[in-house]
Design a protein around this motif. Structure first.
Motif, PDB file in Angstrom:
ATOM      1  N   TRP B 271       1.015  -1.163   0.014  1.00  0.00           N
ATOM      2  CA  TRP B 271      -0.223  -0.024  -0.009  1.00  0.00           C
ATOM      3  C   TRP B 271       0.969   1.352  -0.053  1.00  0.00           C
ATOM      4  CZ3 TRP B 271       0.279   3.451   3.932  1.00  0.00           C
ATOM      5  CH2 TRP B 271       0.724   3.072   5.270  1.00  0.00           C
ATOM      6  N   HIS B 272       2.027   0.907   0.062  1.00  0.00           N
ATOM      7  CA  HIS B 272       2.913   2.263   0.023  1.00  0.00           C
ATOM      8  C   HIS B 272       2.902   2.946  -1.084  1.00  0.00           C
ATOM      9  CE1 HIS B 272       5.791   1.185   3.951  1.00  0.00           C
ATOM     10  NE2 HIS B 272       4.416   1.504   4.195  1.00  0.00           N
ATOM     11  N   LEU B 274       0.639   3.823  -2.774  1.00  0.00           N
ATOM     12  CA  LEU B 274      -0.512   4.870  -2.591  1.00  0.00           C
ATOM     13  C   LEU B 274       0.120   6.244  -2.025  1.00  0.00           C
ATOM     14  CD1 LEU B 274      -3.387   3.004  -1.293  1.00  0.00           C
ATOM     15  CD2 LEU B 274      -3.054   3.712  -3.543  1.00  0.00           C
TER      16      LEU B 274
END
Lengths: 225, 303
Positions: B271-272, B274
């Motif tokens: 999710w990094h 994002l």
């Protein structure tokens, strides 16, 4: 509407004029004349808050110009239409957009005002030039466009600085006729000009007062015109 | 400056206003300068962000791995080694919080020393201590209590719970994260400075526009908004381009698992990915603030 009370204006250590008093009452027609450099343009600028007097008081619609902030002056200018000798257009906008500029700046829906805009451009004889850009217009067309822009907000006062300075005699007459028509609609008119023939022509068509700026003072001109 | 005016400026900035948009000439070097500087800074910001996130990840992993293991070193005369090792293993097996304890074989120790002494080292001829690898449970053990027990029963044993390794690693990670954060702040400030310069240049180049707008009765907020809107949207658009380019560049970095080195782990994971998408809105905020300050200051100076 616009009152100058014992006004003086100095710059660069010199006094351009002093002890100038005048009052533009509703529906009046004034000419301001005088030699080049006498301060006609400066006097006009005092009348619409572009400059502040160095002495005396300028009252615009009853309010001392010195007490006004920038936004107050902007609001006052919506009640004063100004026609400059050099017209002051935005060259990247069409003639119609330039004339509609006062509407845009007040947040009005220009699209909704298109019929009025077309009527106005027709009245000043510029219907055919509506989509042209300012550099494509002749001097007379630019002056009439400047007049159209000055009156789009239906101001109470119209100040014109040498409106016939860059046009031929026929066009001068046409512009004068438009200004006289506006005066007959109740608008207050002040025209700064050094063109005495224009003033003589106007005096035969409209009741007007002529002020002469000379020797750093404002005088009421008489029959010597 | 009234808060209501700031809110009004924000709303007007993102409201479609064809009339207001048209009053400032559309072209000029300031447009290209704003777009380029926003794109370049956003590109760099993606890398600073990736570095910050990867550093944190790496430090967490190292720290985590070291935190779950300990080493017991037994340095005694050769004749006592076996007995002390057995005693130590017995203590470790009965210590709560230790999942596994294993005495390293001579082959294991040889492998550990190989980087320094080469593969042909005769470990048996060297007076090297016996090492016991300890794997902790998730809850861990009481290191102080274990040291006391070892001191009583295995006097030649020294427990290393890796604290002295973890501490500098944690410090290094915190500093790298701090540096990455400082980099991002500097990038934001530089973006702001560049946009301020561009806005000032645009305001100077459009003196006639301002004069005409004032002549026809435009208030300062109308004039300022025309510039604010333009530069904010340019900042947003430029940063979006730079962010996409930065994400692509990070995506094209070698995979950490293929090369296994430190540098190859600098990409984004999970999710990094994002996180970079916050850069364009932040750039727009920086552009909005920088242009707003420049515009109102210029209008005040020219009154």
């Amino acid at each position: 509407m616009i009152e100058l009370d014992n006004v003086a204006y100095s710059y660069g250590g010199g006094e351009l004029f002093s002890s100038v008093s005048m009052s533009l009452s509703p529906g009046s027609f004034h000419f301001l004349t005088g030699p080049s450099g006498a301060g006609k343009t400066t006097l006009l600028k005092l009348c619409y808050g572009e400059l502040l007097p160095t002495a005396g008081q300028a009252r615009l619609f009853g309010v001392d110009a010195r007490s006004m902030g920038r936004d107050d002056v902007a609001l006052i200018r919506r009640r004063i239409g100004v026609v400059h000798q050099d017209c002051q257009f935005l060259d990247h906008l069409t003639l119609t957009e330039n004339v509609a500029l006062p509407l845009s700046t007040t947040g009005k829906d220009v699209a909704a005002e298109m019929d009025n805009l077309r009527d106005l451009l027709g009245w000043v004889g510029l219907s055919q030039q509506a989509g042209q850009f300012p550099p494509e217009l002749s001097g007379g067309e630019r002056q009439r466009a400047a007049l159209a822009r000055a009156i789009i907000m239906s101001p109470d006062v119209i100040l014109a600085d040498e409106p016939t300075g860059n046009v031929d005699w026929d066009m001068s007459q046409r512009l004068l006729t438009l200004l006289i028509e506006l005066n007959k609609m109740g608008k207050t008119i002040l025209i700064a000009t050094h063109d005495l023939n224009l003033i003589r022509t106007a005096k035969s068509q409209v009741s007007s007062r002529v002020l002469r700026l000379k020797d750093r003072r404002l005088w009421a001109a008489g029959a010597d015109l | 400056m009234r808060p209501s005016q700031v809110i009004s400026d924000i709303v007007q900035t993102f409201r479609m206003d064809p009339n207001g948009d048209r009053v400032v000439p559309p072209t000029g070097f300031t447009a290209r300068l704003t777009l380029f500087s926003s794109a370049a800074m956003a590109f760099l910001a993606v890398f600073a962000m990736a570095l910050s996130l990867a550093t944190g990840r790496l430090a967490d992993r190292w720290s985590d791995e070291l935190a779950r293991t300990s080493t017991l070193r037994i340095s005694v005369p050769e004749g006592q080694m076996q007995a002390q090792t057995t005693a130590a293993l017995r203590i470790l097996e009965t210590t709560e919080g230790i999942a596994e304890a294993r005495a390293l074989t001579s082959e294991d120790q040889k492998a550990l020393l190989a980087p320094w002494f080469g593969p042909d080292l005769a470990v048996e001829t060297l007076p090297i201590p016996q090492l016991i690898e300890i794997v902790e449970t998730d809850d861990g053990y009481d290191a102080e209590n274990l040291r006391l027990r070892l001191a009583a029963e295995v006097p030649g044993a020294v427990l290393d719970d890796h604290t002295r390794w973890r501490k500098p690693l944690a410090q290094a990670a915190a500093r790298l994260r701090g540096l990455a954060f400082v980099s991002m702040v500097l990038i934001a400030l530089t973006t702001g400075a560049m946009i301020t310069l561009a806005a000032n240049a645009a305001l100077s180049a459009n003196t006639q526009v301002i004069r005409v707008l004032r002549l026809v009765g435009a208030q300062d907020n109308f004039i300022a908004r025309a510039f604010i809107r333009r530069f904010t949207l340019r900042g947003l658009f430029g940063a979006a381009i730079g962010t996409v380019a930065g994400i692509l560049a990070v995506a094209l970095l070698p995979k950490a698992d293929t090369a296994g080195g430190f540098l190859t782990g600098l990409g984004l994971q999970g999710w990094h990915w994002l996180w970079p998408f916050v850069i364009p809105p932040l750039a727009a905020i920086v552009a909005f603030v920088a242009t707003r300050l420049a515009a109102y200051r210029t209008l005040k100076e020219r009154s």
